[in-house]
Design a protein around this motif. Structure first.
Motif, PDB file in Angstrom:
ATOM      1  N   TRP A  35       0.832  -1.212   0.000  1.00  0.00           N
ATOM      2  CA  TRP A  35       0.000   0.000   0.000  1.00  0.00           C
ATOM      3  C   TRP A  35       0.864   1.259   0.000  1.00  0.00           C
ATOM      4  O   TRP A  35       0.563   2.230  -0.691  1.00  0.00           O
ATOM      5  CB  TRP A  35      -0.916  -0.012   1.219  1.00  0.00           C
ATOM      6  N   VAL A  36       1.947   1.244   0.763  1.00  0.00           N
ATOM      7  CA  VAL A  36       2.853   2.399   0.797  1.00  0.00           C
ATOM      8  C   VAL A  36       3.498   2.609  -0.569  1.00  0.00           C
ATOM      9  O   VAL A  36       3.624   3.756  -1.035  1.00  0.00           O
ATOM     10  CB  VAL A  36       3.932   2.204   1.890  1.00  0.00           C
ATOM     11  N   VAL A  37       3.891   1.523  -1.235  1.00  0.00           N
ATOM     12  CA  VAL A  37       4.499   1.637  -2.565  1.00  0.00           C
ATOM     13  C   VAL A  37       3.501   2.230  -3.559  1.00  0.00           C
ATOM     14  O   VAL A  37       3.835   3.136  -4.334  1.00  0.00           O
ATOM     15  CB  VAL A  37       5.004   0.265  -3.053  1.00  0.00           C
ATOM     16  N   THR A 206      21.446  -3.920  15.338  1.00  0.00           N
ATOM     17  CA  THR A 206      21.941  -2.570  15.616  1.00  0.00           C
ATOM     18  C   THR A 206      21.629  -1.634  14.467  1.00  0.00           C
ATOM     19  O   THR A 206      21.255  -0.470  14.674  1.00  0.00           O
ATOM     20  CB  THR A 206      23.459  -2.614  15.858  1.00  0.00           C
ATOM     21  N   PHE A 207      21.783  -2.122  13.244  1.00  0.00           N
ATOM     22  CA  PHE A 207      21.457  -1.302  12.070  1.00  0.00           C
ATOM     23  C   PHE A 207      19.987  -0.886  12.092  1.00  0.00           C
ATOM     24  O   PHE A 207      19.660   0.281  11.827  1.00  0.00           O
ATOM     25  CB  PHE A 207      21.761  -2.082  10.790  1.00  0.00           C
ATOM     26  N   LEU A 208      19.101  -1.817  12.413  1.00  0.00           N
ATOM     27  CA  LEU A 208      17.678  -1.490  12.476  1.00  0.00           C
ATOM     28  C   LEU A 208      17.394  -0.461  13.563  1.00  0.00           C
ATOM     29  O   LEU A 208      16.615   0.480  13.357  1.00  0.00           O
ATOM     30  CB  LEU A 208      16.867  -2.766  12.732  1.00  0.00           C
ATOM     31  N   ASN A 209      18.020  -0.632  14.727  1.00  0.00           N
ATOM     32  CA  ASN A 209      17.796   0.310  15.823  1.00  0.00           C
ATOM     33  C   ASN A 209      18.279   1.712  15.471  1.00  0.00           C
ATOM     34  O   ASN A 209      17.595   2.707  15.753  1.00  0.00           O
ATOM     35  CB  ASN A 209      18.506  -0.177  17.087  1.00  0.00           C
ATOM     36  N   CYS A 210      19.457   1.791  14.862  1.00  0.00           N
ATOM     37  CA  CYS A 210      20.011   3.107  14.500  1.00  0.00           C
ATOM     38  C   CYS A 210      19.235   3.732  13.348  1.00  0.00           C
ATOM     39  O   CYS A 210      18.956   4.942  13.361  1.00  0.00           O
ATOM     40  CB  CYS A 210      21.488   2.964  14.130  1.00  0.00           C
ATOM     41  N   TRP A 211      18.895   2.933  12.368  1.00  0.00           N
ATOM     42  CA  TRP A 211      18.221   3.453  11.175  1.00  0.00           C
ATOM     43  C   TRP A 211      16.838   3.998  11.500  1.00  0.00           C
ATOM     44  O   TRP A 211      16.414   5.014  10.951  1.00  0.00           O
ATOM     45  CB  TRP A 211      18.133   2.346  10.130  1.00  0.00           C
ATOM     46  N   ASN A 212      16.131   3.314  12.402  1.00  0.00           N
ATOM     47  CA  ASN A 212      14.748   3.693  12.710  1.00  0.00           C
ATOM     48  C   ASN A 212      14.635   4.681  13.863  1.00  0.00           C
ATOM     49  O   ASN A 212      13.518   5.123  14.176  1.00  0.00           O
ATOM     50  CB  ASN A 212      13.923   2.444  13.035  1.00  0.00           C
ATOM     51  N   ASP A 213      15.742   5.012  14.510  1.00  0.00           N
ATOM     52  CA  ASP A 213      15.661   5.903  15.671  1.00  0.00           C
ATOM     53  C   ASP A 213      15.236   7.304  15.262  1.00  0.00           C
ATOM     54  O   ASP A 213      15.703   7.858  14.262  1.00  0.00           O
ATOM     55  CB  ASP A 213      17.010   5.974  16.381  1.00  0.00           C
ATOM     56  N   LEU A 214      14.358   7.876  16.052  1.00  0.00           N
ATOM     57  CA  LEU A 214      13.908   9.246  15.844  1.00  0.00           C
ATOM     58  C   LEU A 214      14.118  10.094  17.092  1.00  0.00           C
ATOM     59  O   LEU A 214      14.511  11.253  16.996  1.00  0.00           O
ATOM     60  CB  LEU A 214      12.428   9.265  15.452  1.00  0.00           C
ATOM     61  N   LEU A 215      13.918   9.499  18.265  1.00  0.00           N
ATOM     62  CA  LEU A 215      13.928  10.252  19.512  1.00  0.00           C
ATOM     63  C   LEU A 215      15.295  10.863  19.812  1.00  0.00           C
ATOM     64  O   LEU A 215      15.418  12.072  20.062  1.00  0.00           O
ATOM     65  CB  LEU A 215      13.487   9.344  20.661  1.00  0.00           C
ATOM     66  N   LEU A 216      16.344  10.041  19.787  1.00  0.00           N
ATOM     67  CA  LEU A 216      17.680  10.546  20.101  1.00  0.00           C
ATOM     68  C   LEU A 216      18.144  11.562  19.066  1.00  0.00           C
ATOM     69  O   LEU A 216      18.812  12.547  19.405  1.00  0.00           O
ATOM     70  CB  LEU A 216      18.671   9.380  20.178  1.00  0.00           C
ATOM     71  N   GLY A 217      17.793  11.336  17.816  1.00  0.00           N
ATOM     72  CA  GLY A 217      18.164  12.286  16.776  1.00  0.00           C
ATOM     73  C   GLY A 217      17.515  13.635  16.978  1.00  0.00           C
ATOM     74  O   GLY A 217      18.149  14.682  16.802  1.00  0.00           O
ATOM     75  N   ILE A 253      11.949   4.807   0.377  1.00  0.00           N
ATOM     76  CA  ILE A 253      13.405   4.999   0.334  1.00  0.00           C
ATOM     77  C   ILE A 253      14.041   4.515   1.631  1.00  0.00           C
ATOM     78  O   ILE A 253      15.126   3.910   1.624  1.00  0.00           O
ATOM     79  CB  ILE A 253      13.733   6.480   0.081  1.00  0.00           C
ATOM     80  N   SER A 254      13.376   4.749   2.753  1.00  0.00           N
ATOM     81  CA  SER A 254      13.937   4.341   4.046  1.00  0.00           C
ATOM     82  C   SER A 254      13.821   2.839   4.270  1.00  0.00           C
ATOM     83  O   SER A 254      14.602   2.261   5.040  1.00  0.00           O
ATOM     84  CB  SER A 254      13.221   5.081   5.177  1.00  0.00           C
ATOM     85  N   ILE A 255      12.865   2.186   3.613  1.00  0.00           N
ATOM     86  CA  ILE A 255      12.664   0.753   3.817  1.00  0.00           C
ATOM     87  C   ILE A 255      13.674  -0.077   3.037  1.00  0.00           C
ATOM     88  O   ILE A 255      14.103  -1.146   3.501  1.00  0.00           O
ATOM     89  CB  ILE A 255      11.226   0.364   3.415  1.00  0.00           C
ATOM     90  N   VAL A 256      14.093   0.400   1.880  1.00  0.00           N
ATOM     91  CA  VAL A 256      14.959  -0.385   0.992  1.00  0.00           C
ATOM     92  C   VAL A 256      16.250  -0.853   1.683  1.00  0.00           C
ATOM     93  O   VAL A 256      16.590  -2.049   1.606  1.00  0.00           O
ATOM     94  CB  VAL A 256      15.269   0.410  -0.295  1.00  0.00           C
ATOM     95  N   PRO A 257      17.025   0.013   2.357  1.00  0.00           N
ATOM     96  CA  PRO A 257      18.256  -0.477   3.003  1.00  0.00           C
ATOM     97  C   PRO A 257      17.994  -1.519   4.085  1.00  0.00           C
ATOM     98  O   PRO A 257      18.783  -2.444   4.269  1.00  0.00           O
ATOM     99  CB  PRO A 257      18.872   0.795   3.599  1.00  0.00           C
ATOM    100  N   VAL A 258      16.877  -1.389   4.811  1.00  0.00           N
ATOM    101  CA  VAL A 258      16.554  -2.352   5.865  1.00  0.00           C
ATOM    102  C   VAL A 258      16.275  -3.730   5.261  1.00  0.00           C
ATOM    103  O   VAL A 258      16.774  -4.745   5.754  1.00  0.00           O
ATOM    104  CB  VAL A 258      15.333  -1.861   6.663  1.00  0.00           C
TER     105      VAL A 258
END
Length: 280
Positions: A35-37, A206-217, A253-258
């Motif tokens: 649906w997002v695509v 770790t990649f998933l946690n860093c990539w999806n983080d919003l709060l700390l950023g 775009i954000s989903i592709v690397p994950v």
């Protein structure tokens, strides 16, 4: 013979039900992504009028506008840089520390100490992180974000690596010692290659946690040119009007690397997560 036929029929019915349930679960899991695509190729009017249908005319311009106009491309590079540096530092630190704690100088106390960090919520680290990095002049710097991500993920990474390191046969260390190999040689030439599934598990999570983080950023980064991808995508939602096609293009775009990261290390992740499950 009759009993055998009953068992065979029961087996077939059970298999059909299992496949049906798995197919429904797969469709339910994949449909939000589909649906997002589809929505990323529409404008607002078509999303409102034809939410669940195929796009009448694919608007590939949404991706171009998101990549350049909304600075998604710059944020994409920032996120990749932060994630890769964090992965490199975390992998080296946790693999070495886990090797020492589980195979050289066993310390249950230190192992428990590292694991205690899993119970600390990220929200409890916000104010201390701001105060510490303000004193170090690392506020609004990507290097500060890398340090925070390393510290936040180190406990879970140690938990995974400890379980995997304990499952590696100690005979490998003894054979290498007899051949004249030192501690560093045993680690880099024997233990580290054997521990690839555990390292891949740590790297992927770790990649998933860093990539999806919003709060700390949001707390540590304020300059638009230094924002990560999740921060830039969250900014695409306006206070009064939101271009949902543009927003969905940013999501894709954000989903592709994950997805690429998981497909690349899928087998290693499964082997790493199940390491130590069977003993003896």
């Amino acid at each position: 013979m009759e009993r055998f036929l009953k068992r065979s029929l029961r087996y077939r019915v059970t298999a059909v039900l299992c496949y049906a349930i798995m197919s429904i679960s797969a469709v339910a899991a994949l449909y939000p992504f589909i649906w997002v695509v589809f929505s990323s190729l529409k404008d607002n009017n078509e999303i409102y009028s034809n939410s669940f249908g195929l796009p009448k005319a694919a608007m590939w311009s949404n991706y171009a506008e998101a990549w350049k106009g909304a600075r998604v491309g710059r944020s994409f590079v920032n996120s990749i840089l932060v994630c890769l540096v964090t992965l490199a530092v975390l992998t080296v630190i946790t693999s070495m520390a886990s090797y020492i704690l589980t195979r050289v100088t066993k310390s249950r106390l230190l192992s428990v100490y590292f694991s205690l960090g899993i119970m600390i919520p990220v929200h409890a680290l916000l104010i201390p992180s701001v105060l510490i990095f303000k004193g170090l002049h690392l506020i609004d710097h990507l290097s500060g974000l890398m340090i925070v991500y390393t510290a936040v993920n180190i406990s879970f990474a140690m938990f995974i690596m400890n379980g995997f390191m304990e499952g590696i046969p100690r005979e490998l260390d003894e054979a290498a010692t007899i051949d004249g190999c030192g501690r560093a040689g045993i680690f880099f030439h024997i233990v580290f290659p054997v521990a690839k599934p555990g390292i891949a598990t740590v790297a992927t999570i770790t990649f998933l946690n860093c990539w999806n983080d919003l709060l700390l950023g949001l707390v540590l980064i304020s300059t638009p040119a230094r924002k990560t991808l999740s921060m830039t995508i969250s900014a695409l939602k306006g206070s009064y009007v939101t271009q949902y096609g543009l927003l969905c293009a940013g999501f894709v775009i954000s989903i592709v690397p994950v997805v690429f990261m998981y497909l690349l290390f899928q087998k290693q992740v499964i082997a790493g997560m199940t390491a130590g499950a069977v003993k003896g």
